[in-house]
Design a protein around this motif. Structure first.
Motif, PDB file in Angstrom:
ATOM      1  N   LEU A   1       5.056   5.211  14.210  1.00 14.05           N
ATOM      2  CA  LEU A   1       4.354   5.782  13.813  1.00 14.05           C
ATOM      3  C   LEU A   1       4.031   5.959  12.854  1.00 14.05           C
ATOM      4  O   LEU A   1       2.823   5.049  12.413  1.00 14.05           O
ATOM      5  N   GLU A   2       4.645   4.993  12.003  1.00 15.24           N
ATOM      6  CA  GLU A   2       4.106   4.663  10.389  1.00 15.24           C
ATOM      7  C   GLU A   2       3.477   3.758  10.106  1.00 15.24           C
ATOM      8  O   GLU A   2       2.461   2.786  10.279  1.00 15.24           O
ATOM      9  N   THR A   3       4.575   2.328  11.251  1.00 17.58           N
ATOM     10  CA  THR A   3       3.655   0.870  11.202  1.00 17.58           C
ATOM     11  C   THR A   3       2.692   1.450  12.410  1.00 17.58           C
ATOM     12  O   THR A   3       1.579   0.504  11.426  1.00 17.58           O
ATOM     13  N   ARG A   4       2.105   1.804  13.583  1.00 20.42           N
ATOM     14  CA  ARG A   4       0.940   1.738  13.982  1.00 20.42           C
ATOM     15  C   ARG A   4       0.140   2.464  13.148  1.00 20.42           C
ATOM     16  O   ARG A   4      -0.998   2.286  13.092  1.00 20.42           O
ATOM     17  N   LEU A   5       0.525   3.828  12.074  1.00 20.90           N
ATOM     18  CA  LEU A   5      -0.796   4.269  11.121  1.00 20.90           C
ATOM     19  C   LEU A   5      -1.019   3.031  10.028  1.00 20.90           C
ATOM     20  O   LEU A   5      -2.554   3.518  10.180  1.00 20.90           O
ATOM     21  N   VAL A   6      -0.276   2.243   9.419  1.00 18.75           N
ATOM     22  CA  VAL A   6      -0.778   1.446   8.921  1.00 18.75           C
ATOM     23  C   VAL A   6      -1.366   0.013   9.974  1.00 18.75           C
ATOM     24  O   VAL A   6      -2.481   0.174   9.230  1.00 18.75           O
ATOM     25  N   ASP A   7      -1.278  -0.160  10.874  1.00 19.79           N
ATOM     26  CA  ASP A   7      -2.154  -0.980  11.634  1.00 19.79           C
ATOM     27  C   ASP A   7      -3.735  -0.280  11.774  1.00 19.79           C
ATOM     28  O   ASP A   7      -4.268  -1.102  11.803  1.00 19.79           O
ATOM     29  N   THR A   8      -3.589   0.943  12.074  1.00 19.26           N
ATOM     30  CA  THR A   8      -4.320   1.586  12.881  1.00 19.26           C
ATOM     31  C   THR A   8      -5.454   1.468  11.108  1.00 19.26           C
ATOM     32  O   THR A   8      -6.528   1.156  11.732  1.00 19.26           O
ATOM     33  N   GLN A   9      -5.036   2.784  10.235  1.00 16.01           N
ATOM     34  CA  GLN A   9      -5.539   2.468   9.009  1.00 16.01           C
ATOM     35  C   GLN A   9      -6.274   1.294   7.997  1.00 16.01           C
ATOM     36  O   GLN A   9      -7.556   0.247   8.186  1.00 16.01           O
ATOM     37  N   SER A  10      -5.451   0.047   8.641  1.00 18.55           N
ATOM     38  CA  SER A  10      -5.775  -1.055   8.417  1.00 18.55           C
ATOM     39  C   SER A  10      -7.037  -2.107   9.596  1.00 18.55           C
ATOM     40  O   SER A  10      -8.261  -2.450   8.328  1.00 18.55           O
ATOM     41  N   ALA A  11      -7.179  -1.470  10.150  1.00 18.29           N
ATOM     42  CA  ALA A  11      -7.766  -2.083  11.283  1.00 18.29           C
ATOM     43  C   ALA A  11      -9.812  -1.395  10.757  1.00 18.29           C
ATOM     44  O   ALA A  11     -10.535  -1.923  11.100  1.00 18.29           O
ATOM     45  N   VAL A  12      -9.229  -0.315  10.790  1.00 24.17           N
ATOM     46  CA  VAL A  12     -10.382   0.582  10.601  1.00 24.17           C
ATOM     47  C   VAL A  12     -10.936   0.727   9.261  1.00 24.17           C
ATOM     48  O   VAL A  12     -12.195  -0.320   9.561  1.00 24.17           O
TER      49      VAL A  12
ATOM     50  N   ASP B   1      -2.580  10.865   4.319  1.00 20.61           N
ATOM     51  CA  ASP B   1      -3.759  11.502   3.757  1.00 20.61           C
ATOM     52  C   ASP B   1      -4.235  11.105   4.317  1.00 20.61           C
ATOM     53  O   ASP B   1      -5.684  10.645   4.067  1.00 20.61           O
ATOM     54  N   LEU B   2      -4.534  12.252   5.680  1.00 16.32           N
ATOM     55  CA  LEU B   2      -5.473  11.021   7.308  1.00 16.32           C
ATOM     56  C   LEU B   2      -6.953  11.431   6.915  1.00 16.32           C
ATOM     57  O   LEU B   2      -7.562  10.474   7.587  1.00 16.32           O
ATOM     58  N   LYS B   3      -6.854  12.360   6.229  1.00 18.94           N
ATOM     59  CA  LYS B   3      -9.393  12.307   6.032  1.00 18.94           C
ATOM     60  C   LYS B   3      -9.666  11.537   4.962  1.00 18.94           C
ATOM     61  O   LYS B   3     -10.200  11.212   5.297  1.00 18.94           O
ATOM     62  N   PHE B   4      -9.111  11.391   4.078  1.00 19.47           N
ATOM     63  CA  PHE B   4      -9.550  10.400   3.216  1.00 19.47           C
ATOM     64  C   PHE B   4      -8.464   9.235   2.959  1.00 19.47           C
ATOM     65  O   PHE B   4      -9.197   8.036   1.505  1.00 19.47           O
ATOM     66  N   ALA B   5      -7.199   8.762   3.128  1.00 20.32           N
ATOM     67  CA  ALA B   5      -6.992   7.724   2.766  1.00 20.32           C
ATOM     68  C   ALA B   5      -7.607   6.087   3.441  1.00 20.32           C
ATOM     69  O   ALA B   5      -8.944   6.471   3.852  1.00 20.32           O
ATOM     70  N   PRO B   6      -7.726   5.284   2.895  1.00 22.29           N
ATOM     71  CA  PRO B   6      -8.456   3.984   3.678  1.00 22.29           C
ATOM     72  C   PRO B   6      -8.237   4.065   5.043  1.00 22.29           C
ATOM     73  O   PRO B   6      -6.947   3.483   5.093  1.00 22.29           O
ATOM     74  N   GLY B   7      -9.368   4.339   5.598  1.00 22.20           N
ATOM     75  CA  GLY B   7      -9.064   3.846   7.032  1.00 22.20           C
ATOM     76  C   GLY B   7      -8.831   5.567   7.982  1.00 22.20           C
ATOM     77  O   GLY B   7      -8.457   5.226   8.751  1.00 22.20           O
ATOM     78  N   GLY B   8      -8.477   6.208   6.785  1.00 19.23           N
ATOM     79  CA  GLY B   8      -8.767   7.403   7.620  1.00 19.23           C
ATOM     80  C   GLY B   8     -10.125   8.059   8.093  1.00 19.23           C
ATOM     81  O   GLY B   8     -10.907   7.654   8.709  1.00 19.23           O
ATOM     82  N   LEU B   9      -9.841   9.766   8.366  1.00 23.73           N
ATOM     83  CA  LEU B   9     -10.865  10.254   8.997  1.00 23.73           C
ATOM     84  C   LEU B   9     -12.559   9.509   8.208  1.00 23.73           C
ATOM     85  O   LEU B   9     -13.908  10.356   8.916  1.00 23.73           O
TER      86      LEU B   9
ATOM     87  N   SER C   1       0.704  -0.905  -0.163  1.00 28.99           N
ATOM     88  CA  SER C   1       0.207  -0.241   0.002  1.00 28.99           C
ATOM     89  C   SER C   1       0.549   0.860  -0.106  1.00 28.99           C
ATOM     90  O   SER C   1       1.756   1.658   0.285  1.00 28.99           O
ATOM     91  N   ASP C   2       0.224   2.316  -0.234  1.00 30.54           N
ATOM     92  CA  ASP C   2       0.463   3.197  -0.736  1.00 30.54           C
ATOM     93  C   ASP C   2       1.175   4.198   0.306  1.00 30.54           C
ATOM     94  O   ASP C   2      -0.296   4.603   0.583  1.00 30.54           O
ATOM     95  N   LEU C   3       2.711   5.033   0.922  1.00 27.48           N
ATOM     96  CA  LEU C   3       2.583   5.492   2.233  1.00 27.48           C
ATOM     97  C   LEU C   3       2.051   6.489   2.245  1.00 27.48           C
ATOM     98  O   LEU C   3       1.834   7.467   3.310  1.00 27.48           O
ATOM     99  N   LYS C   4       2.480   7.315   1.270  1.00 22.85           N
ATOM    100  CA  LYS C   4       2.273   8.711   0.885  1.00 22.85           C
ATOM    101  C   LYS C   4       0.503   8.561   0.913  1.00 22.85           C
ATOM    102  O   LYS C   4       0.076   9.765   1.576  1.00 22.85           O
ATOM    103  N   ASN C   5       0.430   7.970   0.064  1.00 16.75           N
ATOM    104  CA  ASN C   5      -1.848   7.963   0.873  1.00 16.75           C
ATOM    105  C   ASN C   5      -1.721   7.564   1.645  1.00 16.75           C
ATOM    106  O   ASN C   5      -2.995   8.492   1.974  1.00 16.75           O
ATOM    107  N   ARG C   6      -1.312   6.883   2.743  1.00 21.38           N
ATOM    108  CA  ARG C   6      -1.487   7.025   4.073  1.00 21.38           C
ATOM    109  C   ARG C   6      -1.795   8.142   4.502  1.00 21.38           C
ATOM    110  O   ARG C   6      -2.260   8.168   5.976  1.00 21.38           O
TER     111      ARG C   6
END
Length: 125
Positions: free
Chosen positions: A105-116, A8-16, A1-6
């Protein structure tokens, strides 16, 4: 998955937007309403529309992504490009997320967005 896209905290898959969509859809189903997404998620848990674990995942994700958004809103115009971010900004983001390093942080963000994203598919599909 694209880390740059991650980042975009509002619109990334698993984002806000995904978190808000889950909350609003479940609010309609459960007849529970609150304009604050985090409070809505807590009310949905109390109403039995979310398990404790689901609510904890979604609230934690919202808190993390809001904290990061606040830092980025002050520091940058647009989406974070990790390769171009200063050491200071990376340290500030890690501190906002309560982790020891930007890599954590990057690992946590990947895990968090995947879980959402997984919860979105479980709860709404």
């Amino acid at each position: 998955s694209d880390l740059k896209n991650r980042w975009d905290l509002k619109f990334a898959p698993g984002g806000l937007v995904d978190i808000e969509f889950i909350a609003q859809t479940l609010e309609l189903r459960a007849g529970v309403f609150d304009t604050n997404t985090i409070e809505a998620l807590r009310q949905l848990e109390r109403a039995g529309a979310l398990s404790r674990e689901q609510a904890r995942t979604l609230v934690g994700a919202a808190l993390l992504e809001h904290a990061l958004t606040q830092v980025l809103r002050i520091a940058l115009d647009g989406t974070l490009e990790p390769a171009e971010a200063t050491t200071g900004l990376k340290a500030l983001l890690a501190r906002a997320a309560n982790v020891e390093s930007f890599e954590m942080l990057e690992t946590r963000l990947v895990d968090t967005q995947s879980a959402v994203r997984k919860l979105l598919n479980t709860l709404l599909c």
